[in-house]
Design a protein around this motif. Structure first.
Motif, PDB file in Angstrom:
ATOM      1  N   ASP A 126     -14.976   2.689  -9.868  1.00  0.00           N
ATOM      2  CA  ASP A 126     -16.361   2.335  -9.531  1.00  0.00           C
ATOM      3  C   ASP A 126     -16.353   1.038  -8.733  1.00  0.00           C
ATOM      4  O   ASP A 126     -16.250  -0.041  -9.306  1.00  0.00           O
ATOM      5  CB  ASP A 126     -17.188   2.168 -10.806  1.00  0.00           C
ATOM      6  CG  ASP A 126     -18.660   1.959 -10.499  1.00  0.00           C
ATOM      7  OD1 ASP A 126     -19.104   2.280  -9.381  1.00  0.00           O
ATOM      8  OD2 ASP A 126     -19.363   1.463 -11.397  1.00  0.00           O
ATOM      9  N   PRO A 127     -16.450   1.132  -7.419  1.00  0.00           N
ATOM     10  CA  PRO A 127     -16.440  -0.073  -6.590  1.00  0.00           C
ATOM     11  C   PRO A 127     -17.545  -1.044  -7.010  1.00  0.00           C
ATOM     12  O   PRO A 127     -18.572  -0.641  -7.543  1.00  0.00           O
ATOM     13  CB  PRO A 127     -16.678   0.456  -5.180  1.00  0.00           C
ATOM     14  CG  PRO A 127     -16.321   1.895  -5.236  1.00  0.00           C
ATOM     15  CD  PRO A 127     -16.602   2.345  -6.638  1.00  0.00           C
ATOM     16  N   SER A 128     -17.332  -2.302  -6.742  1.00  0.00           N
ATOM     17  CA  SER A 128     -18.290  -3.322  -7.120  1.00  0.00           C
ATOM     18  C   SER A 128     -19.607  -3.146  -6.358  1.00  0.00           C
ATOM     19  O   SER A 128     -19.665  -2.503  -5.306  1.00  0.00           O
ATOM     20  CB  SER A 128     -17.715  -4.711  -6.849  1.00  0.00           C
ATOM     21  OG  SER A 128     -17.606  -4.921  -5.454  1.00  0.00           O
ATOM     22  N   ILE A 129     -20.646  -3.753  -6.895  1.00  0.00           N
ATOM     23  CA  ILE A 129     -21.954  -3.708  -6.239  1.00  0.00           C
ATOM     24  C   ILE A 129     -21.860  -4.313  -4.850  1.00  0.00           C
ATOM     25  O   ILE A 129     -22.388  -3.750  -3.885  1.00  0.00           O
ATOM     26  CB  ILE A 129     -23.005  -4.426  -7.108  1.00  0.00           C
ATOM     27  CG1 ILE A 129     -23.259  -3.610  -8.374  1.00  0.00           C
ATOM     28  CG2 ILE A 129     -24.302  -4.648  -6.335  1.00  0.00           C
ATOM     29  CD1 ILE A 129     -24.103  -4.304  -9.415  1.00  0.00           C
ATOM     30  N   SER A 130     -21.155  -5.444  -4.735  1.00  0.00           N
ATOM     31  CA  SER A 130     -21.051  -6.079  -3.416  1.00  0.00           C
ATOM     32  C   SER A 130     -20.349  -5.163  -2.410  1.00  0.00           C
ATOM     33  O   SER A 130     -20.768  -5.068  -1.257  1.00  0.00           O
ATOM     34  CB  SER A 130     -20.356  -7.441  -3.507  1.00  0.00           C
ATOM     35  OG  SER A 130     -19.086  -7.326  -4.090  1.00  0.00           O
ATOM     36  N   SER A 131     -19.317  -4.468  -2.835  1.00  0.00           N
ATOM     37  CA  SER A 131     -18.627  -3.532  -1.933  1.00  0.00           C
ATOM     38  C   SER A 131     -19.548  -2.402  -1.489  1.00  0.00           C
ATOM     39  O   SER A 131     -19.552  -2.014  -0.320  1.00  0.00           O
ATOM     40  CB  SER A 131     -17.401  -2.926  -2.615  1.00  0.00           C
ATOM     41  OG  SER A 131     -16.441  -3.901  -2.866  1.00  0.00           O
ATOM     42  N   LYS A 132     -20.330  -1.890  -2.420  1.00  0.00           N
ATOM     43  CA  LYS A 132     -21.258  -0.805  -2.082  1.00  0.00           C
ATOM     44  C   LYS A 132     -22.332  -1.288  -1.109  1.00  0.00           C
ATOM     45  O   LYS A 132     -22.703  -0.566  -0.185  1.00  0.00           O
ATOM     46  CB  LYS A 132     -21.904  -0.253  -3.349  1.00  0.00           C
ATOM     47  CG  LYS A 132     -20.935   0.504  -4.239  1.00  0.00           C
ATOM     48  CD  LYS A 132     -21.625   0.931  -5.525  1.00  0.00           C
ATOM     49  CE  LYS A 132     -20.667   1.601  -6.473  1.00  0.00           C
ATOM     50  NZ  LYS A 132     -21.308   1.960  -7.760  1.00  0.00           N
ATOM     51  N   VAL A 133     -22.823  -2.504  -1.322  1.00  0.00           N
ATOM     52  CA  VAL A 133     -23.838  -3.046  -0.415  1.00  0.00           C
ATOM     53  C   VAL A 133     -23.248  -3.235   0.977  1.00  0.00           C
ATOM     54  O   VAL A 133     -23.861  -2.847   1.984  1.00  0.00           O
ATOM     55  CB  VAL A 133     -24.415  -4.376  -0.963  1.00  0.00           C
ATOM     56  CG1 VAL A 133     -25.243  -5.099   0.098  1.00  0.00           C
ATOM     57  CG2 VAL A 133     -25.251  -4.121  -2.206  1.00  0.00           C
ATOM     58  N   ILE A 134     -22.068  -3.839   1.057  1.00  0.00           N
ATOM     59  CA  ILE A 134     -21.416  -4.073   2.351  1.00  0.00           C
ATOM     60  C   ILE A 134     -21.276  -2.771   3.133  1.00  0.00           C
ATOM     61  O   ILE A 134     -21.477  -2.745   4.350  1.00  0.00           O
ATOM     62  CB  ILE A 134     -20.050  -4.760   2.147  1.00  0.00           C
ATOM     63  CG1 ILE A 134     -20.266  -6.207   1.686  1.00  0.00           C
ATOM     64  CG2 ILE A 134     -19.198  -4.699   3.414  1.00  0.00           C
ATOM     65  CD1 ILE A 134     -19.015  -6.887   1.155  1.00  0.00           C
ATOM     66  N   ASP A 135     -20.966  -1.686   2.434  1.00  0.00           N
ATOM     67  CA  ASP A 135     -20.792  -0.398   3.097  1.00  0.00           C
ATOM     68  C   ASP A 135     -22.107   0.198   3.610  1.00  0.00           C
ATOM     69  O   ASP A 135     -22.089   1.089   4.449  1.00  0.00           O
ATOM     70  CB  ASP A 135     -20.139   0.613   2.145  1.00  0.00           C
ATOM     71  CG  ASP A 135     -18.672   0.332   1.908  1.00  0.00           C
ATOM     72  OD1 ASP A 135     -18.058  -0.423   2.707  1.00  0.00           O
ATOM     73  OD2 ASP A 135     -18.119   0.851   0.918  1.00  0.00           O
ATOM     74  N   ARG A 136     -23.245  -0.297   3.114  1.00  0.00           N
ATOM     75  CA  ARG A 136     -24.524   0.343   3.443  1.00  0.00           C
ATOM     76  C   ARG A 136     -25.458  -0.483   4.314  1.00  0.00           C
ATOM     77  O   ARG A 136     -26.505   0.018   4.712  1.00  0.00           O
ATOM     78  CB  ARG A 136     -25.238   0.728   2.156  1.00  0.00           C
ATOM     79  CG  ARG A 136     -24.437   1.780   1.393  1.00  0.00           C
ATOM     80  CD  ARG A 136     -25.168   2.487   0.321  1.00  0.00           C
ATOM     81  NE  ARG A 136     -26.519   2.864   0.656  1.00  0.00           N
ATOM     82  CZ  ARG A 136     -27.460   3.047  -0.263  1.00  0.00           C
ATOM     83  NH1 ARG A 136     -27.197   2.879  -1.531  1.00  0.00           N
ATOM     84  NH2 ARG A 136     -28.669   3.393   0.105  1.00  0.00           N
ATOM     85  N   VAL A 137     -25.120  -1.720   4.581  1.00  0.00           N
ATOM     86  CA  VAL A 137     -26.019  -2.546   5.404  1.00  0.00           C
ATOM     87  C   VAL A 137     -25.355  -2.914   6.717  1.00  0.00           C
ATOM     88  O   VAL A 137     -24.138  -2.841   6.853  1.00  0.00           O
ATOM     89  CB  VAL A 137     -26.474  -3.829   4.653  1.00  0.00           C
ATOM     90  CG1 VAL A 137     -27.289  -3.468   3.416  1.00  0.00           C
ATOM     91  CG2 VAL A 137     -25.304  -4.712   4.294  1.00  0.00           C
ATOM     92  N   GLN A 138     -26.175  -3.345   7.647  1.00  0.00           N
ATOM     93  CA  GLN A 138     -25.677  -3.719   8.970  1.00  0.00           C
ATOM     94  C   GLN A 138     -25.818  -5.227   9.207  1.00  0.00           C
ATOM     95  O   GLN A 138     -25.902  -5.644  10.353  1.00  0.00           O
ATOM     96  CB  GLN A 138     -26.447  -2.936  10.050  1.00  0.00           C
ATOM     97  CG  GLN A 138     -26.320  -1.448   9.935  1.00  0.00           C
ATOM     98  CD  GLN A 138     -24.894  -0.977  10.103  1.00  0.00           C
ATOM     99  OE1 GLN A 138     -24.210  -1.384  11.032  1.00  0.00           O
ATOM    100  NE2 GLN A 138     -24.428  -0.126   9.201  1.00  0.00           N
ATOM    101  N   VAL A 139     -25.872  -5.988   8.140  1.00  0.00           N
ATOM    102  CA  VAL A 139     -26.001  -7.442   8.262  1.00  0.00           C
ATOM    103  C   VAL A 139     -24.836  -8.081   7.489  1.00  0.00           C
ATOM    104  O   VAL A 139     -24.254  -7.463   6.606  1.00  0.00           O
ATOM    105  CB  VAL A 139     -27.354  -7.953   7.705  1.00  0.00           C
ATOM    106  CG1 VAL A 139     -28.505  -7.358   8.485  1.00  0.00           C
ATOM    107  CG2 VAL A 139     -27.503  -7.692   6.234  1.00  0.00           C
TER     108      VAL A 139
END
Length: 148
Positions: A126-139
């Motif tokens: 289960d990847p970390s929350i930060s990793s999941k966010v990085i994969d989904r945003v363009q900022v």
């Protein structure tokens, strides 16, 4: 454009507020502090008063939500005292979805968030929350590691 600071109600959020105070500029960077609480444990979707019945039936959930509300209020107050234009938002949602949605809604230019240390196996499962966010945003996402 605003900067989003994603916090939780843990002591690990204090370094995120310090980071924002150090690297952002009042008057130039409006700040939005976001705290997402797990919807399965949320008594209310947003900060609200608790009825006697809720306090009796869901004491742990009410206490947890009140802790989250105080953490959000404290973060916003600290940033405002430092001269920032700052708003706070608490939502009952999964953290990744809440962060991604709020970033897009506000057109944020940067996300500041924490990172919990996981083992390699934990990261695979289960990847970390930060990793999941990085994969989904363009900022850009500024990740502050949790203190030991």
């Amino acid at each position: 454009m605003p900067i989003l600071i994603a916090i939780d109600a843990s002591p690990a959020s204090a370094p995120l507020i310090d980071l924002a105070r150090r690297y952002c500029r009042p008057g130039e960077h409006p700040l939005q502090v976001l705290l997402a609480i797990d919807p399965t444990f949320a008594v209310h979707e947003r900060p609200a008063s608790y009825t006697e019945q809720e306090l009796e039936e869901y004491p742990a959930a009410c206490e947890e939500q009140q802790l989250a509300e105080r953490a959000l209020q404290q973060a916003v107050a600290t940033l405002r005292e430092a001269g920032f234009q700052c708003q706070g938002c608490m939502v009952a949602a999964q953290p990744v979805e809440a962060i991604v949605d709020k970033t897009r809604e506000l057109g944020c230019e940067l996300i500041i968030m924490g990172h919990r240390h996981l083992s390699r196996l934990g990261r695979l499962l289960d990847p970390s929350i930060s990793s999941k966010v990085i994969d989904r945003v363009q900022v850009p996402v500024l990740v502050c590691p949790a203190g030991d």
